[in-house]
Design a protein around this motif. Sequence first.
Motif, short mmCIF file in Angstrom:
data_model
loop_
_atom_site.label_atom_id
_atom_site.label_comp_id
_atom_site.label_asym_id
_atom_site.label_seq_id
_atom_site.Cartn_x
_atom_site.Cartn_y
_atom_site.Cartn_z
N PRO A 79 -9.35 45.15 18.80
CA PRO A 79 -10.78 45.19 19.12
C PRO A 79 -11.14 46.15 20.25
O PRO A 79 -12.22 46.75 20.24
CB PRO A 79 -11.10 43.73 19.51
CG PRO A 79 -10.13 42.93 18.71
CD PRO A 79 -8.85 43.74 18.75
N VAL A 80 -10.23 46.33 21.23
CA VAL A 80 -10.51 47.25 22.33
C VAL A 80 -9.77 48.57 22.18
O VAL A 80 -9.89 49.47 23.02
CB VAL A 80 -10.17 46.61 23.70
CG1 VAL A 80 -11.09 45.43 23.96
CG2 VAL A 80 -8.71 46.19 23.78
N ARG A 81 -8.97 48.68 21.11
CA ARG A 81 -8.24 49.92 20.79
C ARG A 81 -7.35 50.38 21.93
O ARG A 81 -7.24 51.55 22.26
CB ARG A 81 -9.21 51.07 20.43
CG ARG A 81 -10.28 50.74 19.39
CD ARG A 81 -9.72 50.32 18.04
NE ARG A 81 -10.68 50.47 16.96
CZ ARG A 81 -11.53 49.52 16.56
NH1 ARG A 81 -11.52 48.33 17.16
NH2 ARG A 81 -12.37 49.74 15.57
N MET A 82 -6.66 49.41 22.55
CA MET A 82 -5.82 49.74 23.70
C MET A 82 -4.53 48.93 23.64
O MET A 82 -4.48 47.84 23.07
CB MET A 82 -6.54 49.43 25.02
CG MET A 82 -7.72 50.33 25.32
SD MET A 82 -8.47 49.98 26.94
CE MET A 82 -7.14 50.50 28.04
N ALA A 83 -3.49 49.49 24.23
CA ALA A 83 -2.26 48.74 24.49
C ALA A 83 -2.38 48.17 25.90
O ALA A 83 -2.49 48.93 26.87
CB ALA A 83 -1.04 49.65 24.37
N LEU A 84 -2.37 46.85 26.00
CA LEU A 84 -2.62 46.19 27.27
C LEU A 84 -1.35 45.56 27.83
O LEU A 84 -0.51 45.06 27.08
CB LEU A 84 -3.66 45.07 27.08
CG LEU A 84 -5.03 45.47 26.51
CD1 LEU A 84 -5.91 44.24 26.43
CD2 LEU A 84 -5.69 46.54 27.36
N TRP A 85 -1.26 45.55 29.14
CA TRP A 85 -0.22 44.78 29.82
C TRP A 85 -0.74 43.36 29.99
O TRP A 85 -1.78 43.13 30.61
CB TRP A 85 0.14 45.40 31.16
CG TRP A 85 0.98 46.64 30.99
CD1 TRP A 85 0.58 47.94 31.13
CD2 TRP A 85 2.36 46.69 30.63
NE1 TRP A 85 1.63 48.79 30.89
CE2 TRP A 85 2.74 48.05 30.58
CE3 TRP A 85 3.32 45.72 30.35
CZ2 TRP A 85 4.02 48.47 30.26
CZ3 TRP A 85 4.61 46.13 30.03
CH2 TRP A 85 4.95 47.49 29.99
N GLU A 86 -0.03 42.41 29.41
CA GLU A 86 -0.47 41.02 29.35
C GLU A 86 0.65 40.11 29.82
O GLU A 86 1.73 40.57 30.19
CB GLU A 86 -0.88 40.65 27.92
CG GLU A 86 -1.95 41.57 27.34
CD GLU A 86 -2.33 41.17 25.92
OE1 GLU A 86 -1.55 40.44 25.27
OE2 GLU A 86 -3.42 41.58 25.47
N ILE A 87 0.38 38.81 29.79
CA ILE A 87 1.42 37.81 29.99
C ILE A 87 1.59 37.04 28.68
O ILE A 87 0.69 37.04 27.84
CB ILE A 87 1.08 36.86 31.16
CG1 ILE A 87 -0.26 36.14 30.92
CG2 ILE A 87 1.06 37.63 32.47
CD1 ILE A 87 -0.62 35.14 32.00
N PRO A 88 2.74 36.40 28.46
CA PRO A 88 2.93 35.65 27.21
C PRO A 88 1.81 34.62 27.03
O PRO A 88 1.44 33.91 27.97
CB PRO A 88 4.28 34.97 27.42
CG PRO A 88 5.00 35.85 28.38
CD PRO A 88 3.95 36.38 29.31
N ALA A 89 1.29 34.54 25.81
CA ALA A 89 0.16 33.65 25.54
C ALA A 89 0.08 33.37 24.05
O ALA A 89 0.62 34.11 23.24
CB ALA A 89 -1.15 34.26 26.04
N GLY A 90 -0.62 32.31 23.71
CA GLY A 90 -0.80 32.00 22.30
C GLY A 90 -1.79 30.88 22.09
O GLY A 90 -2.20 30.18 23.03
N LEU A 91 -2.19 30.71 20.83
CA LEU A 91 -3.19 29.72 20.45
C LEU A 91 -2.64 28.30 20.49
O LEU A 91 -1.45 28.07 20.26
CB LEU A 91 -3.70 30.01 19.04
CG LEU A 91 -4.43 31.34 18.82
CD1 LEU A 91 -4.70 31.52 17.33
CD2 LEU A 91 -5.72 31.37 19.61
N LEU A 92 -3.52 27.37 20.73
CA LEU A 92 -3.20 25.95 20.60
C LEU A 92 -3.52 25.54 19.17
O LEU A 92 -4.55 24.90 18.88
CB LEU A 92 -4.00 25.14 21.62
CG LEU A 92 -3.59 25.33 23.07
CD1 LEU A 92 -4.63 24.73 24.01
CD2 LEU A 92 -2.22 24.69 23.32
N ASP A 93 -2.65 25.92 18.25
CA ASP A 93 -2.92 25.73 16.83
C ASP A 93 -1.92 24.80 16.15
O ASP A 93 -1.84 24.75 14.92
CB ASP A 93 -2.95 27.07 16.10
CG ASP A 93 -1.71 27.92 16.35
OD1 ASP A 93 -0.78 27.44 17.02
OD2 ASP A 93 -1.67 29.06 15.86
N GLU A 94 -1.14 24.05 16.95
CA GLU A 94 -0.21 23.07 16.41
C GLU A 94 -0.74 21.67 16.72
O GLU A 94 -0.88 21.29 17.88
CB GLU A 94 1.18 23.24 17.03
CG GLU A 94 1.84 24.59 16.76
CD GLU A 94 2.39 24.69 15.35
OE1 GLU A 94 2.54 23.62 14.70
OE2 GLU A 94 2.65 25.81 14.89
#
Length: 228
Positions: A79-94
């Motif tokens: 969506p932002v057309r960028m490679a971002l430096w992030e931290i590990p993350a994920g959805l609460l989908d379980e």
Amino acid sequence: MGLPGAGSAAFGDEQSPRRLLGTTTVYEGRVWDVVSEQFSLTDGGEPITRDFIQHPGAVAVLVLNDDGQVLLLRQYRHPVRMALWEIPAGLLDEDGEEFVDAAARELAEEADLTARHWHVLVDLFLSPGSSSEALRVYLARGIGDVPEADRHTRTHEEAEIEVQWVDLDAAVDAVLEGRIHSPSAVAAILAARVARENGYADLRPATTPWPEHPSQHATWPRGAVLEG
């Protein structure tokens, strides 16, 4: 003029249920939906309609090693057309998964790491004007490796993930100089820098309740007002 309650233990955001008049799902997506809700701010007030993303929420992890370095992941975000430096993350989908267990799962899947010590670092609403997404960021220490045979196979954008350990102070500089834009990474890095001042002693336990997450909200009866 100071903020009401500022400086007291009670100062902070609070739930404020309003009269819900109707809810319609206007778009069903693969990960989240868009809903349209009609509500009133006061009993008998004019109807207001707002469309927003109905999101399952997420967890993220700031990993800190014994050398005072934090783990950053470089990942493409379309969506932002960028490679971002992030931290590990994920959805609460379980279904039924504890929040901290979801964080540990995401850490293993995205970074091939485990952690012995977990604390709540910071809680966020990422875009409260347009999404219900709530994010809890954990601080993870006591790092270990996931055995090679148990490692998750990453696909799509996750297959391109790059990993780098960065000194916490250098990460703070990158945030303040506008070189890191991920909201979870920005909030986590700055919170960790403040928490470091007293050796992380004031952080909340990993099992601290999270009443702000939508799954923990009371059901709001249609046409009724709940007391806050």
